[in-house]
Design an enzyme around this catalytic site. Structure first.
Site, mmCIF file in Angstrom:
data_model
loop_
_atom_site.group_PDB
_atom_site.id
_atom_site.type_symbol
_atom_site.label_atom_id
_atom_site.label_comp_id
_atom_site.label_asym_id
_atom_site.label_seq_id
_atom_site.Cartn_x
_atom_site.Cartn_y
_atom_site.Cartn_z
ATOM 1 N N SER A 174 -6.723 21.690 -3.470
ATOM 2 C CA SER A 174 -6.061 22.444 -4.546
ATOM 3 C C SER A 174 -6.324 21.657 -5.815
ATOM 4 O O SER A 174 -5.564 20.756 -6.179
ATOM 5 C CB SER A 174 -4.554 22.558 -4.281
ATOM 6 O OG SER A 174 -4.306 23.215 -3.072
ATOM 7 N N LYS A 249 -4.435 29.222 -7.326
ATOM 8 C CA LYS A 249 -3.663 28.402 -6.376
ATOM 9 C C LYS A 249 -2.522 27.677 -7.095
ATOM 10 O O LYS A 249 -1.391 27.608 -6.597
ATOM 11 C CB LYS A 249 -4.609 27.382 -5.719
ATOM 12 C CG LYS A 249 -3.924 26.325 -4.876
ATOM 13 C CD LYS A 249 -3.301 26.894 -3.624
ATOM 14 C CE LYS A 249 -2.457 25.843 -2.915
ATOM 15 N NZ LYS A 249 -1.803 26.366 -1.721
ATOM 16 N N LYS A 318 1.677 17.930 -8.309
ATOM 17 C CA LYS A 318 0.324 18.042 -8.880
ATOM 18 C C LYS A 318 -0.031 19.502 -9.188
ATOM 19 O O LYS A 318 -0.534 19.828 -10.261
ATOM 20 C CB LYS A 318 -0.658 17.414 -7.881
ATOM 21 C CG LYS A 318 -2.129 17.593 -8.146
ATOM 22 C CD LYS A 318 -2.785 18.648 -7.278
ATOM 23 C CE LYS A 318 -2.564 18.516 -5.803
ATOM 24 N NZ LYS A 318 -3.202 19.507 -4.966
HETATM 25 P P1 NDP Z 1 -2.696 14.772 3.019
HETATM 26 O O1 NDP Z 1 -2.037 13.854 2.074
HETATM 27 O O2 NDP Z 1 -2.043 15.078 4.320
HETATM 28 O O3 NDP Z 1 -4.172 14.226 3.383
HETATM 29 C C1 NDP Z 1 -5.049 13.845 2.382
HETATM 30 C C2 NDP Z 1 -6.428 13.582 2.967
HETATM 31 O O4 NDP Z 1 -7.279 13.140 1.915
HETATM 32 C C3 NDP Z 1 -6.458 12.485 4.021
HETATM 33 O O5 NDP Z 1 -7.508 12.742 4.900
HETATM 34 C C4 NDP Z 1 -6.743 11.244 3.180
HETATM 35 O O6 NDP Z 1 -7.373 10.203 3.887
HETATM 36 C C5 NDP Z 1 -7.707 11.796 2.181
HETATM 37 N N1 NDP Z 1 -7.697 11.055 0.930
HETATM 38 C C6 NDP Z 1 -6.634 10.760 0.151
HETATM 39 N N2 NDP Z 1 -7.040 10.119 -0.969
HETATM 40 C C7 NDP Z 1 -8.383 9.992 -0.849
HETATM 41 C C8 NDP Z 1 -9.369 9.400 -1.685
HETATM 42 N N3 NDP Z 1 -9.061 8.842 -2.853
HETATM 43 N N4 NDP Z 1 -10.658 9.422 -1.257
HETATM 44 C C9 NDP Z 1 -10.988 9.999 -0.074
HETATM 45 N N5 NDP Z 1 -10.097 10.574 0.742
HETATM 46 C C10 NDP Z 1 -8.810 10.568 0.356
HETATM 47 O O7 NDP Z 1 -3.003 16.092 2.205
HETATM 48 P P2 NDP Z 1 -3.065 17.601 2.742
HETATM 49 O O8 NDP Z 1 -4.021 17.681 3.859
HETATM 50 O O9 NDP Z 1 -1.700 18.130 2.910
HETATM 51 O O10 NDP Z 1 -3.669 18.314 1.436
HETATM 52 C C11 NDP Z 1 -5.044 18.302 1.112
HETATM 53 C C12 NDP Z 1 -5.257 19.333 -0.002
HETATM 54 O O11 NDP Z 1 -4.866 20.626 0.480
HETATM 55 C C13 NDP Z 1 -4.380 19.057 -1.241
HETATM 56 O O12 NDP Z 1 -5.061 19.386 -2.414
HETATM 57 C C14 NDP Z 1 -3.183 19.983 -1.033
HETATM 58 O O13 NDP Z 1 -2.555 20.319 -2.265
HETATM 59 C C15 NDP Z 1 -3.847 21.169 -0.353
HETATM 60 N N6 NDP Z 1 -2.963 21.989 0.470
HETATM 61 C C16 NDP Z 1 -2.122 21.441 1.411
HETATM 62 C C17 NDP Z 1 -1.283 22.264 2.150
HETATM 63 C C18 NDP Z 1 -0.333 21.727 3.189
HETATM 64 O O14 NDP Z 1 0.498 22.518 3.708
HETATM 65 N N7 NDP Z 1 -0.375 20.433 3.568
HETATM 66 C C19 NDP Z 1 -1.262 23.736 1.946
HETATM 67 C C20 NDP Z 1 -2.261 24.190 1.010
HETATM 68 C C21 NDP Z 1 -3.040 23.358 0.281
HETATM 69 P P3 NDP Z 1 -6.556 9.069 4.684
HETATM 70 O O15 NDP Z 1 -6.409 9.585 6.069
HETATM 71 O O16 NDP Z 1 -7.415 7.878 4.574
HETATM 72 O O17 NDP Z 1 -5.231 8.887 3.976
#
Ligand code: NDP
Length: 373
Positions: A174, A249, A318
């Site tokens: 997002s 979104k 965010k």
């Molecule tokens: P999480 O916080 O659960 O996971 C984030 C992921 O990104 C992890 O795999 C993490 O790796 C990785 N990550 C974080 N920072 C970095 C970085 N600087 N470089 C590389 N990898 C990184 O987030 P979500 O899965 O919940 O969300 C992901 C996206 O989807 C967001 O933009 C969110 O707004 C969107 N979203 C989420 C929903 C939800 O219900 N959760 C619904 C709809 C959209 P590591 O394992 O190393 O921490």
């Protein structure tokens, strides 16, 4: 509590100030888990038909083989929502390569897949983003913010070092429209197409392969990757040029935030006045004030006091910030969006990085001195 109240006052005053500024001046086969292999193959053949530049022979050095088996997708970001999305891709008849910042999660993902599936196609994990992208037809990213995706581009282990011309980067983060436009321009210089493709439907929607995918970018490129998006998405909507998916979104999630907060205020007032919240919700949910917050989040997560962690408050903060930014950029007066952004920023500061978005209700309870139960 004092800090919370101070933050509330600060947020409210900023919000009021904000209110006084800014005057107006496919046609392809659907693929889902459990879909017979033949249907998956049909979808992949549809893919082949619309990607002349990515035909089996051009991408595979002239070897002839079924495109379905040879289509390679890279997925980067095995977080709360990325993991179930990637799991569906692993179950489809595609080659899948996963990468995650914390490498153990990618290794565990691959091991878990191998333990539970009779493997007819490749699911592997990559050590670097470049390795994940190398030879991939479609690279999907799902990270917290657009800046995280941008930070993966450069250097010898970055995405640009692995991406080949003709590939498509689909960013399911997002994200924010300005960064997406910058990403698209940088990738275009290397012959790589870009789509911003954030999703909605939550973790439950991802687990059921029922996400809505809102897409910004070239409509013809979307048609090329549609069969892949349909592996985890139920509704796929082309919203406009690059950044349009991000903008839609962000506004959607700003409405979620607004509903969460205002429903909490209303129920706190009613509870304080002696009305049981389940009775109030029973009325509201068959009346015009209902929302996803009142119909699902409050009954399932607030009244039960369960507050499961599915979507971090930090991410909703965010999103609301992006929505408020879109309104400012367009010089659209949006005091409610600006105030919601300030309130959620303050809540994020108070409740921290790991709090779930629905836990904002706990803070409203603190501020109002009323527990909604
Ligand atoms: P999480 O916080 O659960 O996971 C984030 C992921 O990104 C992890 O795999 C993490 O790796 C990785 N990550 C974080 N920072 C970095 C970085 N600087 N470089 C590389 N990898 C990184 O987030 P979500 O899965 O919940 O969300 C992901 C996206 O989807 C967001 O933009 C969110 O707004 C969107 N979203 C989420 C929903 C939800 O219900 N959760 C619904 C709809 C959209 P590591 O394992 O190393 O921490």
């Amino acid at each position: 509590m004092a800090a919370a109240t101070a933050a509330w006052s600060a947020a409210a005053s900023v919000g009021v100030a904000a209110s006084s500024v800014a005057r107006p001046n496919s046609t392809s086969a659907r693929v889902s888990p459990g879909t017979p292999a033949s249907a998956v193959k049909t979808a992949c053949l549809a893919w082949t038909a619309v990607i002349p530049s990515m035909s089996t022979s051009s991408r595979m050095g002239g070897q002839s083989s079924s495109f379905s088996a040879m289509t390679t997708v890279a997925f980067l970001g095995l977080g709360a929502i990325g993991t179930p999305m990637a799991r569906h891709l692993a179950g489809a008849d595609l080659g899948l390569r996963v990468w995650n910042r914390t490498a153990d999660k990618a290794a565990a993902f691959t091991a878990a897949h191998r333990a539970t599936h009779a493997v007819t196609h490749a699911v592997t994990h990559a050590v670097t983003p470049a390795d994940a992208a190398r030879g991939a037809d479609v690279v999907i990213t799902c990270l917290p913010v657009s800046a995280d995706v941008e930070a993966l581009l450069d250097g010898p282990t970055g995405l640009l070092a692995g991406l080949a011309g003709g590939a498509v980067l689909v960013d399911c983060t997002s994200g924010d429209p300005a960064t997406s436009r910058r990403l698209a321009a940088r990738l275009a210089a290397q012959g790589v197409a870009f789509l911003d493709a954030p999703v909605s439907g939550g973790v439950a929607g991802a687990e059921q392969a029922a996400l809505t995918v809102m897409v910004g970018g070239d409509a013809a490129v979307l048609e090329r990757v549609r069969p892949v998006l349909e592996v985890f998405g139920k509704k796929i909507v082309h919203c406009g040029g690059v950044g349009a998916g991000d903008a839609v979104k962000a506004v959607n999630n700003a409405l979620l935030a607004l509903h969460l907060w205002s429903t909490a205020e209303g129920l706190a007032a009613l509870t304080s006045a002696g009305v049981r919240p389940e009775v109030a919700l029973d009325v509201i949910n068959t009346s015009s004030g209902r929302s996803n917050a009142s119909m699902n989040l409050f009954p399932e997560r607030v009244l039960t006091r369960a507050f499961p962690r599915t979507f971090r408050l930090a991410l909703l903060d965010k999103d609301v910030g992006i929505a408020a930014g879109v309104a400012r950029e367009q010089k659209v007066a949006a005091p409610m969006l600006q105030l919601t952004a300030e309130l959620f920023r303050a809540a994020h500061q108070v409740l921290g990085e790991e709090a779930d978005h629905v836990e904002v209700v706990k803070w409203v309870e603190q501020l109002t001195g009323t527990v909604i139960r």
